[in-house]
Design an enzyme around this catalytic site. Structure first.
Site, PDB file in Angstrom:
ATOM      1  N   HIS A   1     -15.735   9.516  -1.826  1.00 31.27           N
ATOM      2  CA  HIS A   1     -16.450   8.318  -2.260  1.00 31.27           C
ATOM      3  C   HIS A   1     -15.461   7.465  -3.063  1.00 31.27           C
ATOM      4  CE1 HIS A   1     -19.349   5.914  -4.580  1.00 31.27           C
ATOM      5  NE2 HIS A   1     -20.285   6.305  -3.742  1.00 31.27           N
TER       6      HIS A   1
ATOM      7  N   ASP B   1     -16.230  16.143  -7.344  1.00 31.33           N
ATOM      8  CA  ASP B   1     -17.326  15.176  -7.391  1.00 31.33           C
ATOM      9  C   ASP B   1     -18.551  15.874  -6.780  1.00 31.33           C
ATOM     10  OD1 ASP B   1     -19.177  13.203  -6.970  1.00 31.33           O
ATOM     11  OD2 ASP B   1     -17.911  11.987  -5.651  1.00 31.33           O
TER      12      ASP B   1
ATOM     13  N   GLN C   1     -23.277  14.405  -5.004  1.00 33.78           N
ATOM     14  CA  GLN C   1     -24.124  14.502  -3.823  1.00 33.78           C
ATOM     15  C   GLN C   1     -24.584  15.945  -3.573  1.00 33.78           C
ATOM     16  OE1 GLN C   1     -26.298  12.583  -1.828  1.00 33.78           O
ATOM     17  NE2 GLN C   1     -24.548  11.231  -2.163  1.00 33.78           N
TER      18      GLN C   1
ATOM     19  N   LYS D   1     -29.597  10.747  -8.782  1.00 35.26           N
ATOM     20  CA  LYS D   1     -29.749  11.331  -7.450  1.00 35.26           C
ATOM     21  C   LYS D   1     -30.555  12.622  -7.486  1.00 35.26           C
ATOM     22  CE  LYS D   1     -25.238   9.709  -5.748  1.00 35.26           C
ATOM     23  NZ  LYS D   1     -25.535   8.479  -5.016  1.00 35.26           N
TER      24      LYS D   1
ATOM     25  N   CYS E   1     -19.635   3.288   0.439  1.00 34.29           N
ATOM     26  CA  CYS E   1     -18.528   3.460  -0.520  1.00 34.29           C
ATOM     27  C   CYS E   1     -17.510   4.477  -0.029  1.00 34.29           C
ATOM     28  CB  CYS E   1     -19.028   3.834  -1.913  1.00 34.29           C
ATOM     29  SG  CYS E   1     -19.971   2.534  -2.693  1.00 34.29           S
TER      30      CYS E   1
END
Lengths: 144, 417
Positions: B132, B210, B213, B236, B375
């Protein structure tokens, strides 16, 4: 389907599927290309001048969403026979009236891409004014 | 907190869970939204909204410095949220949990505060082609600022990392940082972060993950991952916007320079010199988003009661259904790995029709999907497309949402194909 007809009126679909003045002019007097990096719309517009700065012919190529390509097709019909000076200050509302459907801010950029590119082409060859919103530094539309 | 409607079991009672989400009472043309954009942001259950309201009504004052009881309540709420977050991530210590505005800010914190002091010419920063922008761009920028080189792990045609490229990257210099997402936000690919962490440590590099997600959908155990930094975001995972968290290994966080300056991150200020607070406050400048942190903790409690494993299984069933249905349609091309190696995300292309047009027409059918580059522009370039249409699922997604998606896609095709 009523919203569909409201949003993508048949005329837009028609311009999308059968774009007017499609294909770049060879030879041409002015050319510019631009893209909307947010959604990948790309448009190149070429212009041939007649007497003075009258836009005698215009041709475009591009790829992207229906709104961006149809609006550019409509634009080409709109500008033929008018002067570079006149088009350089053409209010965007005149094109948007042609498009004729309400557009969210995201889609507005799609609809106005072709007009911005054309104004850059005119600016480069005829020195017509380039509205600030279309300057390369605006960051929203990349012109080259 | 209210009890959630369904407790831990092998199958989610999604229809009952949906009653926790007020947004599904909102009707568009007489129908609730078929919300297939949870990878972008999730909807919010009453349990989170109620907790935040109660906090604002009964426990609210600024945190940390107040000596009165209301301020103590607020501080307890905030620090309690930190303990909840630490437990959610299986962090060894809550002092290693830094609240940020977002996963993006968490990743920027690492890139700036660690990267500027530790990178230079001859060093290599390794990211993935699936990153991302929130992970890709900070490292690209800091590498450029410090003179380090910036390299990526390529993906294969199915959107999975090609780990055999690692040895070549190691020959390019001193690998100092490996940054990867745990789950790709565009393709849903589940990346082998444990293996990357092992490799990174073998190179003497730090591993930055990261997990924005991943954390909403599967259990994220920072110790099992073997990472040095893990970033998550609240919105999220059923939490509010404006709150994220960075977990970092204590010894690395302690050795790092501060990021933002001011407020609780300071211990004492003199005319010539300022000393900084201990962890985790050293990295929390200004009044933090503590009501949002309380909301985040309520969301983590909510997910914990349902069970992340049950959520993961539920989403997996939806992914299988979605891929099965979409791959049968000849004018649709699905990107990414097979269903058993991806999270609840399906990106696809409708032949000859721009994703914006696809999403616009689907909206008229009450189906909310995302269209764009998500993104991940380097990934779009790799896939050879400007944008994709993306459907993504969560605990409240139901098979009817997918049926509406597929029916909508046939309308798209009939109109524009």
């Amino acid at each position: 389907m009523s919203e569909f007809e409201q949003m993508y009126r048949e005329v837009i679909l028609d311009h999308y599927k059968s774009p007017r003045n499609h294909g770049l002019l060879e030879p041409h007097d002015a050319i510019a290309e631009g893209e909307n990096p947010l959604c990948g719309d790309e448009v190149t517009v070429s212009v041939r001048f007649g007497e003075g700065d009258v836009i005698e012919d215009v041709g475009f190529e591009g790829r992207g969403c229906a709104i961006s390509q149809a609006a550019t097709s409509m634009l080409t019909d709109l500008v033929k026979g008018r002067t570079a000076q006149e088009i350089s200050v053409l209010p965007k509302e005149e094109l948007l009236d042609e498009v004729g459907i309400p557009l969210s801010p995201v889609r507005l950029k799609c609809a106005l891409l072709g007009l911005g590119v054309l104004k850059v082409a005119l600016h480069r060859t005829k020195g017509t004014p380039l509205p600030e919103e279309w300057s390369a530094s605006s960051g929203e539309i990349t012109l080259s | 907190m209210d009890r959630v409607s369904a407790t831990t079991s092998h199958v989610l009672d999604t229809h009952r869970l949906r009653a926790d989400f007020p947004v599904f009472e909102e009707l568009f043309d007489g129908k609730p939204v078929a919300y297939l954009d949870s990878a972008s942001s999730s909807q919010k259950p009453r349990q989170v909204l109620d907790r935040m309201r109660a906090f604002y009504e009964h426990e609210y004052a600024n945190v940390h410095r107040g000596v009165y009881r209301l301020a103590e309540r607020a501080t307890e709420g905030f620090e309690g949220a930190r303990r909840t977050t630490a437990a959610f991530l299986n962090a060894p210590s809550e002092k290693e949990v830094v609240f940020t505005r977002s996963a993006t800010e968490a990743l920027n914190l690492v890139a700036y505060a660690w990267g500027l002091d530790n990178l230079g010419p001859g060093d290599v920063v390794v990211i993935t082609e699936l990153e991302h922008h929130a992970s890709f761009v900070p490292w690209q920028y800091i590498a450029h600022r410090t003179g380090a080189s910036f390299r990526h792990i390529p993906i294969d045609d199915r959107g999975e990392l090609q780990l055999d490229a690692l040895d070549g990257l190691a020959r390019e210099g001193d690998v100092k940082v490996v940054a990867s997402n745990l789950v790709s936000n565009t393709l849903g690919t589940i990346n082998p972060v444990e293996r990357l962490a092992e490799w990174a440590h073998g190179q003497g590099a730090i591993m930055v993950v990261d997990a924005a997600q991943a954390a909403p959908h599967r259990s994220v155990d920072v110790q099992a991952l073997g990472a040095d930094f893990v970033a998550i975001t609240g919105h999220k995972l059923c939490g509010p916007t404006g709150i994220g968290a960075l977990w970092g290994r204590k010894e690395i966080l302690e050795a790092m320079s501060p990021f933002n300056l001011g407020g609780e991150m300071i211990r004492s200020v003199g005319l010539q010199k300022t000393t900084f607070n201990e962890l985790p406050h050293k990295f929390e400048a200004g009044t933090p988003a503590f009501a949002e942190a309380v909301g985040l903790a309520a969301a983590m409690d909510y997910l914990g009661e349902i069970g992340l494993e049950a959520i993961e299984r539920h989403e997996h069933a939806l992914v299988e259904q979605a891929m099965g249905a979409l791959e049968e349609i000849p004018w649709i091309r699905v990107f990414g790995p097979p269903a058993d190696r991806r999270a609840g995300i399906v990106s696809f292309e409708v032949e000859g029709i721009h994703p914006h047009d696809v999403a616009q027409i689907l909206d008229w059918e009450g189906v909310a999907v995302r269209a764009g580059h998500h993104c991940t522009q380097p990934l779009m370039t790799r896939l050879g497309v400007a944008a994709t249409t993306r459907a993504s699922f969560y605990l409240y997604s139901v098979p009817e949402d997918l049926e509406r998606l597929v029916a909508g896609l046939y309308k798209v095709k009939a109109s524009l194909g």
